[in-house]
Scaffold this motif. Structure first.
Motif, PDB file in Angstrom:
ATOM      1  N   ALA A 194      54.035  47.670  26.256  1.00 32.25           N
ATOM      2  CA  ALA A 194      52.884  47.081  26.963  1.00 32.25           C
ATOM      3  C   ALA A 194      51.880  48.147  27.398  1.00 32.25           C
ATOM      4  O   ALA A 194      50.695  47.851  27.557  1.00 32.25           O
ATOM      5  N   ALA A 195      52.336  49.389  27.571  1.00 30.51           N
ATOM      6  CA  ALA A 195      51.432  50.468  27.978  1.00 30.51           C
ATOM      7  C   ALA A 195      50.316  50.676  26.963  1.00 30.51           C
ATOM      8  O   ALA A 195      49.224  51.115  27.317  1.00 30.51           O
ATOM      9  N   HIS A 196      50.567  50.311  25.727  1.00 33.65           N
ATOM     10  CA  HIS A 196      49.556  50.484  24.676  1.00 33.65           C
ATOM     11  C   HIS A 196      48.430  49.450  24.769  1.00 33.65           C
ATOM     12  O   HIS A 196      47.443  49.551  24.047  1.00 33.65           O
ATOM     13  N   THR A 197      48.577  48.485  25.678  1.00 36.08           N
ATOM     14  CA  THR A 197      47.500  47.506  25.880  1.00 36.08           C
ATOM     15  C   THR A 197      46.426  48.046  26.829  1.00 36.08           C
ATOM     16  O   THR A 197      45.364  47.445  26.953  1.00 36.08           O
ATOM     17  N   ILE A 245      50.902  44.034  31.125  1.00 35.08           N
ATOM     18  CA  ILE A 245      51.494  44.755  32.240  1.00 35.08           C
ATOM     19  C   ILE A 245      51.407  43.883  33.489  1.00 35.08           C
ATOM     20  O   ILE A 245      50.329  43.441  33.881  1.00 35.08           O
ATOM     21  N   SER A 246      52.542  43.681  34.111  1.00 30.57           N
ATOM     22  CA  SER A 246      52.630  42.825  35.287  1.00 30.57           C
ATOM     23  C   SER A 246      51.750  43.319  36.420  1.00 30.57           C
ATOM     24  O   SER A 246      51.837  44.475  36.825  1.00 30.57           O
ATOM     25  N   GLY A 247      50.907  42.443  36.910  1.00 30.27           N
ATOM     26  CA  GLY A 247      50.133  42.711  38.113  1.00 30.27           C
ATOM     27  C   GLY A 247      49.133  43.845  38.028  1.00 30.27           C
ATOM     28  O   GLY A 247      48.749  44.389  39.055  1.00 30.27           O
ATOM     29  N   ASN A 248      48.710  44.229  36.813  1.00 28.72           N
ATOM     30  CA  ASN A 248      47.768  45.354  36.655  1.00 28.72           C
ATOM     31  C   ASN A 248      48.283  46.609  37.356  1.00 28.72           C
ATOM     32  O   ASN A 248      47.510  47.387  37.914  1.00 28.72           O
ATOM     33  N   ASN A 249      49.593  46.816  37.325  1.00 30.61           N
ATOM     34  CA  ASN A 249      50.235  47.921  38.031  1.00 30.61           C
ATOM     35  C   ASN A 249      51.066  48.740  37.041  1.00 30.61           C
ATOM     36  O   ASN A 249      52.290  48.663  37.049  1.00 30.61           O
ATOM     37  N   PRO A 250      50.418  49.548  36.191  1.00 25.19           N
ATOM     38  CA  PRO A 250      51.167  50.268  35.155  1.00 25.19           C
ATOM     39  C   PRO A 250      52.075  51.357  35.702  1.00 25.19           C
ATOM     40  O   PRO A 250      53.008  51.785  35.031  1.00 25.19           O
ATOM     41  N   GLY A 251      51.848  51.800  36.931  1.00 27.92           N
ATOM     42  CA  GLY A 251      52.700  52.814  37.538  1.00 27.92           C
ATOM     43  C   GLY A 251      53.838  52.241  38.369  1.00 27.92           C
ATOM     44  O   GLY A 251      54.610  52.974  38.961  1.00 27.92           O
ATOM     45  N   ASN A 252      53.946  50.914  38.395  1.00 33.60           N
ATOM     46  CA  ASN A 252      54.987  50.230  39.177  1.00 33.60           C
ATOM     47  C   ASN A 252      55.030  50.732  40.625  1.00 33.60           C
ATOM     48  O   ASN A 252      56.071  51.124  41.144  1.00 33.60           O
ATOM     49  N   ILE A 253      53.888  50.675  41.272  1.00 30.08           N
ATOM     50  CA  ILE A 253      53.767  51.117  42.656  1.00 30.08           C
ATOM     51  C   ILE A 253      54.288  50.025  43.576  1.00 30.08           C
ATOM     52  O   ILE A 253      53.990  48.852  43.408  1.00 30.08           O
ATOM     53  N   ARG A 254      55.057  50.457  44.554  1.00 28.83           N
ATOM     54  CA  ARG A 254      55.656  49.531  45.515  1.00 28.83           C
ATOM     55  C   ARG A 254      54.704  49.287  46.690  1.00 28.83           C
ATOM     56  O   ARG A 254      53.826  50.092  46.959  1.00 28.83           O
ATOM     57  N   PRO A 255      54.886  48.182  47.399  1.00 26.13           N
ATOM     58  CA  PRO A 255      54.037  47.879  48.557  1.00 26.13           C
ATOM     59  C   PRO A 255      54.185  48.926  49.664  1.00 26.13           C
ATOM     60  O   PRO A 255      55.182  49.625  49.733  1.00 26.13           O
ATOM     61  N   GLY A 256      53.161  48.980  50.510  1.00 19.22           N
ATOM     62  CA  GLY A 256      53.272  49.821  51.690  1.00 19.22           C
ATOM     63  C   GLY A 256      52.093  50.734  51.949  1.00 19.22           C
ATOM     64  O   GLY A 256      51.884  51.157  53.073  1.00 19.22           O
ATOM     65  N   ILE A 257      51.304  51.036  50.939  1.00 18.55           N
ATOM     66  CA  ILE A 257      50.190  51.972  51.117  1.00 18.55           C
ATOM     67  C   ILE A 257      48.893  51.240  51.439  1.00 18.55           C
ATOM     68  O   ILE A 257      48.129  51.668  52.287  1.00 18.55           O
ATOM     69  N   GLY A 258      48.629  50.158  50.761  1.00 20.46           N
ATOM     70  CA  GLY A 258      47.377  49.436  50.963  1.00 20.46           C
ATOM     71  C   GLY A 258      46.244  49.993  50.132  1.00 20.46           C
ATOM     72  O   GLY A 258      45.159  50.242  50.643  1.00 20.46           O
ATOM     73  N   TYR A 259      46.484  50.186  48.861  1.00 25.47           N
ATOM     74  CA  TYR A 259      45.466  50.713  47.956  1.00 25.47           C
ATOM     75  C   TYR A 259      44.351  49.698  47.698  1.00 25.47           C
ATOM     76  O   TYR A 259      44.567  48.490  47.764  1.00 25.47           O
ATOM     77  N   LYS A 260      43.182  50.208  47.365  1.00 26.68           N
ATOM     78  CA  LYS A 260      42.031  49.371  47.018  1.00 26.68           C
ATOM     79  C   LYS A 260      42.421  48.431  45.871  1.00 26.68           C
ATOM     80  O   LYS A 260      43.037  48.841  44.893  1.00 26.68           O
ATOM     81  N   GLY A 261      42.059  47.173  46.011  1.00 25.20           N
ATOM     82  CA  GLY A 261      42.304  46.192  44.959  1.00 25.20           C
ATOM     83  C   GLY A 261      43.646  45.502  45.005  1.00 25.20           C
ATOM     84  O   GLY A 261      43.913  44.627  44.186  1.00 25.20           O
ATOM     85  N   GLU A 262      44.510  45.862  45.961  1.00 29.81           N
ATOM     86  CA  GLU A 262      45.790  45.160  46.069  1.00 29.81           C
ATOM     87  C   GLU A 262      45.514  43.702  46.393  1.00 29.81           C
ATOM     88  O   GLU A 262      44.690  43.402  47.256  1.00 29.81           O
ATOM     89  N   ASN A 263      46.205  42.807  45.706  1.00 27.75           N
ATOM     90  CA  ASN A 263      45.990  41.390  45.987  1.00 27.75           C
ATOM     91  C   ASN A 263      47.284  40.584  46.008  1.00 27.75           C
ATOM     92  O   ASN A 263      47.271  39.385  45.835  1.00 27.75           O
ATOM     93  N   GLY A 264      48.396  41.271  46.212  1.00 26.74           N
ATOM     94  CA  GLY A 264      49.669  40.566  46.299  1.00 26.74           C
ATOM     95  C   GLY A 264      50.815  41.435  45.825  1.00 26.74           C
ATOM     96  O   GLY A 264      50.685  42.652  45.689  1.00 26.74           O
ATOM     97  N   THR A 265      51.939  40.770  45.571  1.00 26.65           N
ATOM     98  CA  THR A 265      53.127  41.452  45.068  1.00 26.65           C
ATOM     99  C   THR A 265      53.784  40.579  44.004  1.00 26.65           C
ATOM    100  O   THR A 265      53.508  39.382  43.910  1.00 26.65           O
ATOM    101  N   HIS A 266      54.633  41.202  43.218  1.00 27.99           N
ATOM    102  CA  HIS A 266      55.457  40.465  42.271  1.00 27.99           C
ATOM    103  C   HIS A 266      56.840  41.101  42.223  1.00 27.99           C
ATOM    104  O   HIS A 266      57.003  42.279  42.534  1.00 27.99           O
TER     105      HIS A 266
END
Length: 143
Positions: free
Chosen positions: A116-119, A2-23
């Motif tokens: 990939a969700a099954h990983t 799963i790209s970027g450890n983001n299984p919910g495909n969250i977009r930038p803008g909130i500033g959640y804990k652990g954010e370390n970039g974008t793709h």
């Protein structure tokens, strides 16, 4: 994977804990997280905001906002697939218990990420939910 450890495909803008970039994904820019647990935590934080801040109590309300048709989504199919995978009526309030929360996450991750969700391991899912609960106590009832 799963790209970027983001299984919910969250977009930038909130500033959640652990954010370390974008793709760059197929449908735009998405946040990357340092761990899968933080990506899952952000998913649950996003869902919490949808329910409590925006009043999206049903799958229809939630998915219409999360994957709107004007963002090149087949929103109706998304809603129907979620309802089928979860075994709930799309127009009834989403039960806010642990079992349903985990069903919601698994179903949405499968739609967003395919095979990939099954990983995502049960430990990662539980860790993300626990991290969410540490931030927002009492949202999902334990069952």
């Amino acid at each position: 994977m799963i790209s970027g450890n983001n299984p919910g495909n969250i977009r930038p803008g909130i500033g959640y804990k652990g954010e370390n970039g974008t793709h760059k994904g197929a449908s735009g820019l998405f946040v990357t997280f340092d761990t899968m647990e933080n990506g899952i935590r952000a998913f649950f934080m996003n869902f919490y905001a949808a329910v409590h801040k925006h009043g999206r109590k049903t799958l229809t309300d939630y998915i219409t906002a999360y994957a709107p048709p004007d963002d090149d989504n087949d929103t109706e199919s998304y809603i129907n697939t979620m309802a089928e995978k979860m075994g709930i009526d799309a127009d009834e309030p989403i039960p806010l218990d642990t079992h349903t929360a985990l069903q919601l996450a698994r179903a949405q991750f499968e739609i967003e990420d395919g095979a990939a969700a099954h990983t995502i391991t049960e430990e990662q899912l539980a860790g993300g939910l626990a991290a969410f609960r540490a931030s927002v106590a009492g949202f999902f009832l334990k069952c």
